[in-house]
Structure formats: structure tokens, C-alpha cells
Motif scaffolding. Structure first.
Motif, PDB file in Angstrom:
ATOM      1  N   ALA A  25       0.836  -1.188   0.000  1.00 50.41           N
ATOM      2  CA  ALA A  25       0.000   0.000   0.000  1.00 50.41           C
ATOM      3  C   ALA A  25       0.873   1.240   0.000  1.00 50.41           C
ATOM      4  O   ALA A  25       0.402   2.339   0.243  1.00 50.41           O
ATOM      5  CB  ALA A  25      -0.901  -0.006   1.232  1.00 50.41           C
ATOM      6  N   SER A  26       2.146   1.067  -0.282  1.00 56.71           N
ATOM      7  CA  SER A  26       3.075   2.186  -0.200  1.00 56.71           C
ATOM      8  C   SER A  26       3.227   2.922  -1.519  1.00 56.71           C
ATOM      9  O   SER A  26       3.512   4.096  -1.569  1.00 56.71           O
ATOM     10  CB  SER A  26       4.456   1.690   0.221  1.00 56.71           C
ATOM     11  OG  SER A  26       4.351   0.978   1.430  1.00 56.71           O
ATOM     12  N   PHE A  27       3.056   2.176  -2.607  1.00 57.42           N
ATOM     13  CA  PHE A  27       3.162   2.804  -3.915  1.00 57.42           C
ATOM     14  C   PHE A  27       2.083   2.245  -4.816  1.00 57.42           C
ATOM     15  O   PHE A  27       1.954   1.032  -4.973  1.00 57.42           O
ATOM     16  CB  PHE A  27       4.540   2.534  -4.530  1.00 57.42           C
ATOM     17  CG  PHE A  27       4.652   2.989  -5.949  1.00 57.42           C
ATOM     18  CD1 PHE A  27       4.931   4.323  -6.248  1.00 57.42           C
ATOM     19  CD2 PHE A  27       4.452   2.105  -7.005  1.00 57.42           C
ATOM     20  CE1 PHE A  27       5.001   4.744  -7.557  1.00 57.42           C
ATOM     21  CE2 PHE A  27       4.513   2.530  -8.320  1.00 57.42           C
ATOM     22  CZ  PHE A  27       4.798   3.855  -8.594  1.00 57.42           C
ATOM     23  N   LEU A  42       0.858   8.706  -9.671  1.00 53.67           N
ATOM     24  CA  LEU A  42       1.841   7.809  -9.076  1.00 53.67           C
ATOM     25  C   LEU A  42       1.855   8.168  -7.597  1.00 53.67           C
ATOM     26  O   LEU A  42       2.329   9.233  -7.216  1.00 53.67           O
ATOM     27  CB  LEU A  42       3.212   8.043  -9.692  1.00 53.67           C
ATOM     28  CG  LEU A  42       3.279   7.884 -11.218  1.00 53.67           C
ATOM     29  CD1 LEU A  42       4.548   8.516 -11.746  1.00 53.67           C
ATOM     30  CD2 LEU A  42       3.228   6.428 -11.601  1.00 53.67           C
ATOM     31  N   TRP A  44       2.813   7.990  -3.889  1.00 55.24           N
ATOM     32  CA  TRP A  44       3.873   7.581  -2.962  1.00 55.24           C
ATOM     33  C   TRP A  44       3.399   7.811  -1.532  1.00 55.24           C
ATOM     34  O   TRP A  44       3.002   8.908  -1.180  1.00 55.24           O
ATOM     35  CB  TRP A  44       5.137   8.429  -3.166  1.00 55.24           C
ATOM     36  CG  TRP A  44       5.869   8.218  -4.448  1.00 55.24           C
ATOM     37  CD1 TRP A  44       5.334   7.992  -5.669  1.00 55.24           C
ATOM     38  CD2 TRP A  44       7.299   8.246  -4.615  1.00 55.24           C
ATOM     39  NE1 TRP A  44       6.324   7.871  -6.595  1.00 55.24           N
ATOM     40  CE2 TRP A  44       7.542   8.024  -5.983  1.00 55.24           C
ATOM     41  CE3 TRP A  44       8.373   8.429  -3.749  1.00 55.24           C
ATOM     42  CZ2 TRP A  44       8.836   7.994  -6.497  1.00 55.24           C
ATOM     43  CZ3 TRP A  44       9.647   8.405  -4.265  1.00 55.24           C
ATOM     44  CH2 TRP A  44       9.876   8.166  -5.629  1.00 55.24           C
ATOM     45  N   ASP A  45       3.522   6.797  -0.762  1.00 54.80           N
ATOM     46  CA  ASP A  45       3.198   6.939   0.650  1.00 54.80           C
ATOM     47  C   ASP A  45       4.474   7.344   1.390  1.00 54.80           C
ATOM     48  O   ASP A  45       5.579   7.044   0.954  1.00 54.80           O
ATOM     49  CB  ASP A  45       2.702   5.569   1.160  1.00 54.80           C
ATOM     50  CG  ASP A  45       2.115   5.673   2.557  1.00 54.80           C
ATOM     51  OD1 ASP A  45       1.913   6.810   3.033  1.00 54.80           O
ATOM     52  OD2 ASP A  45       1.871   4.606   3.152  1.00 54.80           O
ATOM     53  N   THR A  46       4.311   8.067   2.471  1.00 49.98           N
ATOM     54  CA  THR A  46       5.487   8.328   3.313  1.00 49.98           C
ATOM     55  C   THR A  46       5.220   7.804   4.710  1.00 49.98           C
ATOM     56  O   THR A  46       4.068   7.695   5.141  1.00 49.98           O
ATOM     57  CB  THR A  46       5.814   9.824   3.431  1.00 49.98           C
ATOM     58  OG1 THR A  46       4.659  10.482   3.933  1.00 49.98           O
ATOM     59  CG2 THR A  46       6.200  10.407   2.105  1.00 49.98           C
ATOM     60  N   TYR A  59      10.973  11.976  -0.303  1.00 54.93           N
ATOM     61  CA  TYR A  59       9.778  11.420  -0.932  1.00 54.93           C
ATOM     62  C   TYR A  59       8.975  12.480  -1.673  1.00 54.93           C
ATOM     63  O   TYR A  59       8.365  12.185  -2.680  1.00 54.93           O
ATOM     64  CB  TYR A  59       8.904  10.727   0.116  1.00 54.93           C
ATOM     65  CG  TYR A  59       9.545   9.461   0.658  1.00 54.93           C
ATOM     66  CD1 TYR A  59       9.225   8.233   0.099  1.00 54.93           C
ATOM     67  CD2 TYR A  59      10.469   9.504   1.691  1.00 54.93           C
ATOM     68  CE1 TYR A  59       9.815   7.072   0.572  1.00 54.93           C
ATOM     69  CE2 TYR A  59      11.062   8.359   2.164  1.00 54.93           C
ATOM     70  CZ  TYR A  59      10.739   7.134   1.609  1.00 54.93           C
ATOM     71  OH  TYR A  59      11.317   5.986   2.052  1.00 54.93           O
ATOM     72  N   LYS A 169       3.451  13.409 -10.777  1.00 52.34           N
ATOM     73  CA  LYS A 169       3.907  12.610  -9.641  1.00 52.34           C
ATOM     74  C   LYS A 169       3.178  13.095  -8.396  1.00 52.34           C
ATOM     75  O   LYS A 169       3.238  14.256  -8.030  1.00 52.34           O
ATOM     76  CB  LYS A 169       5.411  12.782  -9.501  1.00 52.34           C
ATOM     77  CG  LYS A 169       6.008  11.988  -8.374  1.00 52.34           C
ATOM     78  CD  LYS A 169       7.506  12.068  -8.471  1.00 52.34           C
ATOM     79  CE  LYS A 169       8.131  11.726  -7.150  1.00 52.34           C
ATOM     80  NZ  LYS A 169       9.578  11.915  -7.193  1.00 52.34           N
TER      81      LYS A 169
END
Lengths: 179, 935
Positions: A25-27, A42, A44-46, A59, A169
Motif C-alpha cells: 500500500a506504499s506505492f 503515481l 507515494w506513501d510516506t 519522498y 507525480k
């Protein structure tokens, strides 16, 4: 984990989630139509933990938009959100589109952060604001469409992509470590 | 007349002839031989030689006659009637003919010694009925020696003619008729030979003294004279043309020019002879020589080339009657010009060296190689001796119209070796000049112009342990330049005719930086600013009086607020030497090769030799004159292009390119090889300096781009040649993805990886050290402790993976959790390809995820809050030594389309782990650093 829920909800509501590669579930990625164009998100999780805070710039560098999630049932999550906004303003990419998501709007009985506060704050920083419910799929689509509308058109070659597909992004930022 | 009758008359004739020959022998030849010995003058010697020759021929003829006589007699003794098969003369006609011809030629040349015969007149009288005292001795002798022969040949002809008439139509008649004709021809030849001798004699008398002296040689015979038979329908500038059996002579007034017949080419429209390829004195007569002349000339040339006379009949055509246009012989150039006095031995065409040949000058110079239209053209080896010593310069090179052009290797007499391109006999384009064995060894790799170092180039001074990377002009450092030294010091300056001018930047090995003026031995002079690695700066005027050390007057700033972290990692050369301006000489040659249409014969000249070692090249003398071996066939450019077209789908393309890059024959392989030389010349050894990282990195990427461009060019050409221009929109989109990064870079990276990775390691040395300390600290933690320390949620701990022995407790187990992920990540260093490294990263993630899913017993999609601590755990357990260098190499060289995508995300995650491990420990490190600095 509510930011994860929001993203998963957003990605899973559509047919193409199997095509794009994901990192747990991070990307995740998702393509949504916007006007004549297609926007590819796209996402991106942080890590939200305080100890990893200093790694966050790696990130969000180069991202076109940021989604910051707080919990409407927890006042302090709204404070943390403000810290993130401040950091993004100071160190984030120029012209980054910011979106504030007040999650768990299905639990309005337990609300601690009034809608009005969030709206006023969002206005003051020029951010999109929506109250969402990942659980009931409320406003999730709208959140991303709102972002989509605010992304300035990119030159098609900027990201090495061709044709109608635009590549923006996106970074989802959350203030909360857990749900 | 039947065969028997013919045989009988033959027998009779042989009998009388044999007897006649025997008489001649005893009366004429034997006394002559006895008397001939004592003569000692030159002329006499020649004559004696001729006499001996005559004697040999005479004996051969006699033996033949005797043999024939004996055979016929034998046959008759067995049976009284003979058939055609028994007639020796019919079946051995050629042998008879050649013996008779030799005899005749010999007789004509021989000048009998009159003195001797004055005393033997009486002997001669026995032969000659009409011999009177007025008859001169020579004439008498000729008659004595000739007449029996002529009579005998006539008799043969007569008998054979009668025989052929008698036997009527049958296959044998043809044989008999043809032999009869041969003898008839022989008769005419005998008279022709005599005529020629007479004509020649007459000519010597009619020509002026000067000309006679110059042209008169005993064996020489006049074949045709334009006085008797005009050569051209219209009169040319030449007043008279004489055709001898060995030369062609043009007479204009009192001057004459002679041409070796071997050097004369004749066809319907012109006569051509050019003894001097470089001069314009060619006899090229554009007018049609008359048909008879043309025929006579051709016959004379053919006979001169064959080295023997025969008696062709006018109009006789067919195989072998024309002299070949391609000839092979030796000739010495006499006329003025570059080739004066040089001897050329080899192939000729239309009066010019053409094909393979050797040219040797009397001063020892020589050239072995390919010639075209009189000039060196193609591959050739040229040796030029040096005046002073017993040494020479050796050029192994491609030539074009008499000049060096294209790729070549020159081994100079002074031990220097140049490998590179030439133009107009001068070094031009990319080239490497090396002097490995000298007292002061050096190596220059770079651009040449007008035989001098000009443009971007790298100079290695092995003696001083210095490398200069920068701009050259007329063999001098001139312009911007970077110098790297053995000790790791590196500076960038402006040079003016080898001298440093203005101020520059000096990067010392302890990370302090000096900006200002300094000398070559790195002494600061004049105004400058010194920045120490701790951020202190010293700005002022520096001087260095001998042996008193550095002196300065200036301001020391210890606040450190001017510290610019980037200055210690400042990258040189990026603006001064734009990547597209470096090594242009290499790309140019390959692109020119492309634009010239990739001709097979031009391949080597553009792309360099495929011979890999100079040892092999030394053997190239052999290579010159033999056809290339079968193993070279696969390197033919046509095959290369053909194969290129067949491998266009991504996978087969990669496979094909990989093979091509490894081949020393393939143009792509050669290009890569040349680029590897250039890269290593700059960045290997003392060039391994962190301040050059970006130069190196962008250079490798540019190589990939250029190689892709070259490949595309080859493909276009190949398709064009097949008549299928590349204009397909359907796979146009696909092609776009197959760009330099995706296809070429991973394949060529292994060639540059050692040097490039070394630069990354140096650049990230400090960070990697900090990170390593962090890893060491973390390695002290048992697994459970580390998971706790990194805030991994307890329900994700893979404790059920652990199998404990009786003495163990969970809390003390080390290096057991997430073992599969750890081992996977450790493979990162086993590949050079950034894409493969990223795939390893992805697999590492998958291993983490599958371990977690097993632990929680359901599909678990890790959010970053969980993933990052887990990844950090795996990274710290994987203990990859130069992780910083790895990460940045991947980031710099990965396909830019990955940006923002999954691989980018994974790499960022890895990088954040690296940073965290490094920074977490940096706090400890700083403390200890201050402590140690305090005393």
C-alpha cells in the motif's frame, strides 16, 4: 490506517488496479481522465512516524501534488497537519498542489475538528479541502479529481512520456501514524 | 600416297638430313668450338655464348632427327606397311616445331667470326656449289647452316601435304592437314625471322649514330616501323614509331622515348604506357591505331610478357592471343616524381600499379600494400628508414590516392607508437600516442589536427604521476584543463602555451579547497582563498619564499558559516568540456562510415583494425598477401547489416547487441572498444578522483546515446539497401521505448563499471563510512532488539520463522529474521545493470511482503509506516558495503522513464534507509569527533 484506506479505495474503485505494479500500500498508480487528457497518478506513501520525519523530503521532492490526511475526530491530528503544510511550503517543490482530506466523516458524532476550521485553513494556504470517508467511499473520487483539475498541464516530454497520457507525480502525505 | 609411302619418303629424307647434319657438325661446328675458346673481348664472349647455344640447339635437332630416323627404321623392320600412327612427326609436331624455332632464332643472332673462316674457306666449299671468293664468309655460313634446315622443313611440308591429299576425308586428315599447315607456317616464320634480322640491320644503318648507339642491342629485332606502315590514319605529333620485340620507340626529331612493352596497353581506342604514375608523361594516344598495328602491338606485348617468340598469323584470334590487361612484373621508375628510382613489383593495369604490390626506393623506403591507378590506395605498410640510426618509422595504415587516410598504426623509430586516424599523411582526428618504454613515458589520448595535438585530449605524464585532461592547441596545453595527480590532488586552470595563467581551483586530498593562483608544484602565490574541510576559510595573499614554508597575510574566518558542503565535492569539467565535445573524433569516424554507405572496403579505414593486439598486427605482412581467413567472413559488413535487420524485437535485439559489443569485428564492438580506451585513459588509475564523477557519469550516458544513434543509422541503411525504408508507425511507438537507456546502457555498462563505480565510491566515501559504522552498531543488536528499536509493529515480527535450540531464546537470535529478503538484497552488488539492481530491490520487497503475509496469515499490503522500518531492518542486516555508491549509480544511470514510478519509489525508500542509518549514527559520531578534537 486511514491514508492507506483512502488510497486503496481510490485505486481499487477502478478496473485497472491489477495492471499497474504496486508496492503493497506504499506505492500505487491510477489513471484518471481529466478533460481531454489522462492523468496518471503515481501515489507515494510516506512514513508518518516522527523519527522518520527528516526523510520525508526525499519522498516529496519532485512531486506535483500532496494529499495530507487528518482525522476529524482528533484535534491533534489537525495540528500535525499544519506542521506538514508548513514544511511543504518551506521545503517542498514550488507550485505543489496541496489537498487536505478530513477523513472519517462518517463518524461526525465524534467530530473534534469543525468543517469550518478546515475550510478556513485550507483557503488561507490555497489548498483543496474535502471531508472523506474511506470506509464509505465518500468524496474519494472527488478529492483526486480536484487535484487533477489543479495540476498545470505539463509539456508532454517533461516526464519522458508521450501522447495523451500525462504523468503527474503525486505524493500522499498523512499526518497520522495509525487510524 | 599411303602412310607407308609417306613413311618411306620420310625415312629417306631423315637419312639424308641426318648425314648432312653430321657433316656440318664435323666441318663447321667442331672447328668453331675449338677456335672459339680463346677470344676474350666482350663481343667475342657474347658470340661464344651464342655459339655454344647454337651448338646445343643444333645437337637437339640432330638427336631428334636421328631418333625419328631410328624409329621409322624399326617400324619398317617389324612390318613392311605402316599406318598413320607410326608417323612420329604427326604426333610430336609441337616438339619438332619448337626445336626448329629455337634453331632458327639462334642462327639469326649468331655473328660468325670472319677471321677464323678466312683460313677455312676450302672447307665451306664442300657445301656450296656456287661458292666463290667474292661471297662473304658470314653469308656463306648462314647459307651452310640455314639451307639444309629450310630444305628439310620444306620437305616435311611437302610430304605431309601429299599425304593429306592421298588419305581422303577421314578424321585423320584433319590432323595431317593441321600439322602440314604448321610446317608451312614454320617455313614462313623462318623467312620472317630472317626478314626481321635484315630489316633490323637496315634500320641500324639508316638511323643516326646517336639513336643506333642507344637502341642497338644484339637480340633486339624490329617488328614494325611506322615508315613502312603508318600507325595512325591521321598523323599525330609523333613523327615515327618503331616497334621492337621488347620496346616501343617514339622518335620526334632527334629525341626518342622508349617504352617497355610489358608496360604497354593497347586497345581499339588508345595505346597506353606510363612508366611514371605521378608524372603526366604518359603516352596515351587517343587515336585509333590501325588494326594491323594494334594487332602487331598486342602480339609483341604478349610475346614480351611471355618471354618467348612464336609466329602468330595475322587475324588469328581467340584465347591467349591478346595480352592480359592485368599483369604482374617488376619495373623501376626512372622519371622525376615521388616514385623516381623506386622499383615496383606487383600487379599492373593500364600502365599503372594496380592491385597488390611492393614499392622499394633505393634509400630503403618501401611500401607494401594495395595500389590503385598508380597510387597507394587501401591498406599498406610503409617503412621509412631514419637517417641517423638503423631504425625506421613503420606505418601500417589505410591509404587513399597516395596519401595516408583513415585508421592506421605508426611505430616510430624513436619507440613512440601512434594508433589513430590520419588524413593527408598527417595525424588527424582521434588518436593515441604512446611512448611506454622511454625514460619519460607518456600517453596522449585525444584529438589531433594537422599532425599535432589539437582539441580535447588526455595526457598522462607517467614520470610526474600527473594527468592533464583538457584542451590542446598545436601540441601545447592551451585553454581549460584539469590536472589530477598521483596523490589525489586535483586542480582546474586555464593554460596558455603550457603555462598556467589566472586563478584556478585546487582541490586538496584533505577536502580543503584553494581558489587563486598557484604554481605547478602546488605552491600558493598571490591572492587566494583557502577553505578548510571544517568550514574555516583563510583569505589573503600567499607567498612562498624558498625553504621558509608558506607565508600568508589575510583573514581567517572560523565561524564556518561560509561552509558550503558542495565545495568539497565540486565537480570539474562539466561546463568547460561539454560532453558532446569530448571524443568527437571517434564518433565522427563512425558516423562518416555510415554516411559513406558502409562500404566493405572502407570499413577498416573508418572503424579501425579488428586485430586486437599489436603482436597480431606485426604479422600483418602476411595478412596483406593472403585472403582473409574463413573466420573473418562473418565480419563482412553486408552480413552485419543483414543480421541487424533480423534482430529488431527487443529480446533478440539485446541478444544481438550483446554479441556485437563483444566482437572485435563488428562496427558497434569497435566503437565501444574505442570509447572504452578513451574512458579508461581519463578515469582509470590516477583519474579516479571524485571531482570527475559527473564528467564520467554523463560521458557514459552520452556513449549510450551515440551508440544508439549509430545503431539506428546502421539499421536505416540496412533497410534502405533492402528497399524497406524505416517508416512504420505501428512499431514507432515501441521503438521509442527502446532507447539508449533501456537497451544500450545496460549492455555497455560492464565496460565502464570498474572505473565508474570507483568514482562513486570515492564520491560517497564519507557517507559510506558513516553508514558502515551505523551498520556495525546495529549488527550488535539481536533480531528482536533491532525490530523493537526500529519500531516495527509487534504483530509483524516473524518469530515463528525462528527455530530455537534448547539453549536459545528469541531475544538473542541474530540474523535470522527476514533472511530471504536480506539475502535477496545482498545480490545487489552482483550485477552492474541498474535495471537488474532495481529488480533485485523489487524482489527484496516481495520477500518482505511474503514473510509478513505469512506471519499475519493473510494478504497484507504494507503501508509505508510498516514498510520503512522493515526495509531498514533488512538493509542493516544485508550489510552492503558501498550502498551509497550503489544507490547513486542506480539513480544516475537508470532509465529516466522510471522517474516517479515504482522503481524510483523503491530506490527512494532504500536511499531513505541509507540516510537514516547514516544520520542516526552521525550524532554519535559527531560527539566522539568533538571529544577527540578537544584535548
Amino acid at each position: 490506517c486511514q491514508k492507506k484506506d483512502i488510497v486503496c479505495r481510490f485505486v481499487q474503485d477502478h478496473f485497472d488496479h491489477n495492471i499497474s505494479p504496486t508496492i503493497g500500500a506504499s506505492f500505487m498508480t491510477k489513471t484518471v481522465p481529466c478533460g481531454n487528457e489522462l492523468h496518471k497518478f503515481l501515489i507515494w506513501d510516506t512514513a508518518g512516524q516522527e523519527r522518520f520525519h527528516s526523510l520525508a523530503p526525499m519522498y516529496y521532492r519532485g512531486s506535483a501534488a500532496a494529499v495530507i490526511v487528518y482525522d476529524i475526530t482528533k484535534q491533534d491530528s489537525f495540528h500535525t497537519l499544519k506542521k506538514w503544510v508548513k514544511e511543504l511550503k518551506e521545503h517542498g517543490p514550488e507550485n505543489i498542489v496541496m489537498a487536505i482530506a478530513g477523513n472519517k466523516c462518517d463518524l461526525s458524532d465524534l467530530r473534534e475538528v469543525p468543517m469550518k476550521d478546515a475550510k478556513e485553513y485550507a483557503e488561507s494556504i490555497g489548498a483543496i479541502v474535502v471531508e472523506t470517508s474511506a470506509k464509505n467511499a465518500i468524496n474519494i473520487e472527488e478529492l483526486f479529481q480536484g487535484i487533477s483539475r489543479q495540476i498545470p498541464p505539463l509539456d508532454s516530454h517533461e516526464n519522458g512520456n508521450n501522447g495523451a497520457i500525462k504523468l503527474g507525480k503525486q505524493t500522499t502525505q498523512t499526518t497520522r501514524r495509525c487510524c | 600416297m599411303c602412310a607407308t609411302e609417306a613413311a618411306e619418303s620420310l625415312l629417306r629424307s631423315e637419312e639424308t638430313f641426318s648425314a648432312c647434319l653430321a657433316r656440318i657438325n664435323t666441318i663447321v661446328l667442331e672447328p668453331l668450338l675449338q677456335a672459339g675458346k680463346p677470344t676474350d673481348e666482350n663481343k667475342g664472349k657474347d658470340n661464344l655464348k651464342l655459339l655454344l647455344l647454337l651448338n646445343d640447339r643444333f645437337r637437339a635437332l640432330w638427336d631428334l632427327t636421328e631418333e625419328n630416323h631410328r624409329l621409322l627404321k624399326e617400324k619398317f623392320s617389324i612390318s613392311p606397311s605402316l599406318c598413320l600412327q607410326d608417323l612420329y612427326i604427326l604426333w610430336k609436331g609441337d616438339l619438332f616445331l619448337s626445336i626448329y624455332i629455337h634453331n632458327e632464332l639462334c642462327l639469326v643472332d649468331w655473328k660468325p667470326c670472319s677471321e677464323f673462316w678466312k683460313t677455312h674457306k676450302t672447307a665451306l666449299k664442300q657445301f656450296l656449289a656456287d661458292f666463290t671468293s667474292e661471297t662473304s664468309i658470314p653469308v656463306a655460313l648462314y647459307t651452310v647452316l640455314h639451307k639444309p634446315l629450310r630444305d628439310h622443313v620444306q620437305q616435311y611440308a611437302l610430304i605431309l601435304t601429299r599425304l593429306s591429299e592421298a588419305i581422303g576425308k577421314c578424321p585423320d586428315q584433319e590432323v595431317v592437314t593441321s600439322v602440314a599447315k604448321q610446317y608451312a607456317k614454320l617455313q614462313s616464320f623462318i623467312s620472317q625471322v630472317l626478314d626481321e634480322a635484315c630489316l633490323t640491320k637496315a634500320l641500324w644503318k639508316s638511323l643516326g649514330n646517336k639513336l643506333t648507339e642507344w637502341l642497338c642491342v644484339p637480340e633486339r629485332r624490329l617488328l614494325e616501323d611506322s615508315k613502312n606502315l603508318p600507325i595512325f590514319a591521321s598523323v599525330g605529333r609523333t613523327s615515327r614509331v618503331l616497334l621492337f620485340d621488347d620496346i616501343l620507340v617514339l622518335i620526334q626529331g632527334n629525341n626518342c622515348q622508349s617504352f617497355d612493352l610489358k608496360l604497354v596497353w593497347v586497345d581499339g581506342s588508345a595505346i597506353c604506357s606510363s612508366p611514371i604514375p605521378t608524372s603526366c608523361l604518359n603516352l596515351l594516344v587517343p587515336l585509333c591505331p590501325q588494326a594491323v598495328w594494334q594487332w602487331k602491338l598486342n602480339q609483341a606485348v604478349r610475346q614480351a610478357l611471355n618471354g618467348k617468340r612464336d609466329f602468330p598469323l595475322w587475324g588469328e584470334a581467340g584465347e591467349g592471343s591478346e595480352p592480359p590487361f592485368h599483369r604482374c612484373f617488376k619495373y623501376v621508375f626512372r622519371a622525376e616524381g615521388r616514385f623516381k628510382n623506386a622499383a615496383y613489383e606487383g600487379e599492373w593495369y593500364w600502365g599503372k600499379p594496380h592491385g597488390k604490390g611492393t614499392l622499394k626506393w633505393p634509400d630503403g623506403r618501401n611500401h607494401v600494400g594495395d595500389f590503385k591507378e598508380g597510387l597507394e590506395h587501401g591498406f599498406g605498410i610503409c617503412l621509412i628508414p631514419l637517417l641517423s640510426e638503423d631504425k625506421y618509422d613503420c606505418y601500417k595504415c589505410h591509404w587513399c590516392e597516395g596519401k595516408m587516410r583513415g585508421y592506421g598504426i605508426c611505430e616510430y623509430g624513436n619507440e613512440m607508437v601512434y594508433k589513430g586516424y590520419f588524413n593527408d599523411n598527417l595525424r588527424q582526428g582521434f588518436g593515441i600516442l604512446e611512448n611506454p618504454s622511454a625514460e619519460q613515458p607518456f600517453k596522449y589520448t585525444g584529438q589531433w589536427d594537422n599532425d599535432k595535438k589539437n582539441g580535447y585530449g588526455v595526457w598522462d605524464d607517467k614520470d610526474r604521476g600527473e594527468r592533464y585532461i583538457g584542451i590542446w592547441q598545436d601540441d601545447h596545453r592551451h585553454g581549460q584543463g584539469i590536472v589530477v595527480t598521483q596523490s589525489g590532488v586535483c586542480y582546474q586552470r586555464t593554460f596558455h602555451v603550457d603555462k598556467m595563467v589566472g586563478s584556478g581551483i585546487l582541490l586538496l586530498e584533505d577536502d580543503s579547497v584553494y581558489e587563486g593562483n598557484f604554481t605547478r608544484d602546488l605552491t600558493f602565490v598571490g591572492k587566494g582563498k583557502l577553505t578548510f574541510s571544517n568550514g574555516f576559510t583563510l583569505e589573503g595573499t600567499f607567498s612562498n619564499k624558498s625553504s621558509q614554508g608558506l607565508q600568508t597575510q589575510g583573514i581567517l574566518n572560523t565561524s564556518g558559516d561560509q561552509q558550503d558542503a558542495s565545495i568539497t565535492k565540486v565537480q570539474l569539467g562539466l561546463d568547460e568540456f561539454p560532453v558532446e565535445k569530448r571524443w568527437q573524433g571517434i564518433y565522427d569516424q563512425f558516423l562518416d562510415f555510415l554516411h559513406s554507405g558502409c562500404k566493405e572496403e572502407m570499413e577498416e579505414s573508418f572503424t579501425g583494425f579488428h586485430i586486437q593486439t599489436s603482436k597480431e598486427l606485426r604479422k600483418s605482412q602476411e595478412y596483406l598477401f593472403c585472403q582473409r581467413g574463413p573466420e573473418d567472413v562473418s565480419g563482412k559488413i553486408e552480413d552485419v547489416l543483414e543480421e541487424l535487420v533480423q534482430h529488431r524485437e527487443l529480446e533478440s535485439l539485446q541478444c544481438y547487441l550483446q554479441k556485437a559489443f563483444k566482437s572485435s569485428l563488428h562496427p558497434l564492438g569497435k566503437l565501444l572498444k574505442a570509447l572504452t580506451f578513451a574512458f579508461q585513459a581519463t578515469y582509470s588509475g590516477i583519474g579516479a578522483n571524485k571531482h570527475l564523477l559527473n564528467m564520467a557519469q554523463e560521458e557514459v550516458k552520452y556513449y549510450a546515446k551515440k551508440i544508439w544513434e549509430f545503431y539506428q543509422g546502421l539499421l536505416h541503411l540496412a533497410l534502405e539497401q533492402k528497399g524497406q525504408p524505416l517508416a512504420k508507425t505501428e512499431d514507432g511507438e515501441k521503438r521509442c521505448d527502446l532507447n539508449a537507456y533501456g537497451v544500450i546502457l545496460p549492455l555497455i555498462l560492464p565496460c565502464f563499471y570498474p572505473e565508474l563505480f570507483m568514482l562513486y565510491m570515492l564520491y560517497h566515501e564519507k557517507e559510506d563510512d558513516l553508514y558502515c559504522q551505523g551498520i556495525v552498531d546495529l549488527s550488535l543488536f539481536p533480531d528482536v532488539k533491532l525490530l523493537e528499536f526500529l519500531d516495527v509493529q509487534k504483530h509483524l515480527w516473524p518469530l515463528k520463522d525462528l527455530t530455537l535450540t534448547t539453549n536459545q531464546r528469541h531475544s538473542l537470535i541474530k540474523d535470522k529474521c527476514f533472511l530471504s529478503a536480506t539475502e535477496c538484497l545482498q545480490k545487489l552488488i552482483t550485477t552492474v545493470d541498474p535495471r537488474e539492481k532495481l529488480e533485485i530491490l523489487q524482489k527484496t520487497y516481495e520477500e518482505i511482503e511474503s514473510t509478513v503475509s505469512r506471519v499475519v496469515e493473510r494478504d497484507y499490503k504494507l503501508p509505508m509506516d510498516d514498510l520503512l522500518p522493515l526495509l531498514m531492518y533488512v538493509v542493516s542486516r544485508a550489510r552492503i558495503q558501498h550502498l551509497g555508491a550503489e544507490i547513486h549509480l542506480i539513480r544516475d544511470l537508470m532509465d529516466p522513464t522510471n522517474e516517479g514510478g515504482m522503481y524510483d519509489f523503491l530506490l527512494t525508500a532504500l536511499e531513505s534507509c541509507y540516510e537514516h542509518i547514516q544520520k542516526d549514527m552521525r550524532l554519535h559520531q559527531r560527539e566522539s569527533w568533538y571529544v577527540s578534537r578537544d584535548p
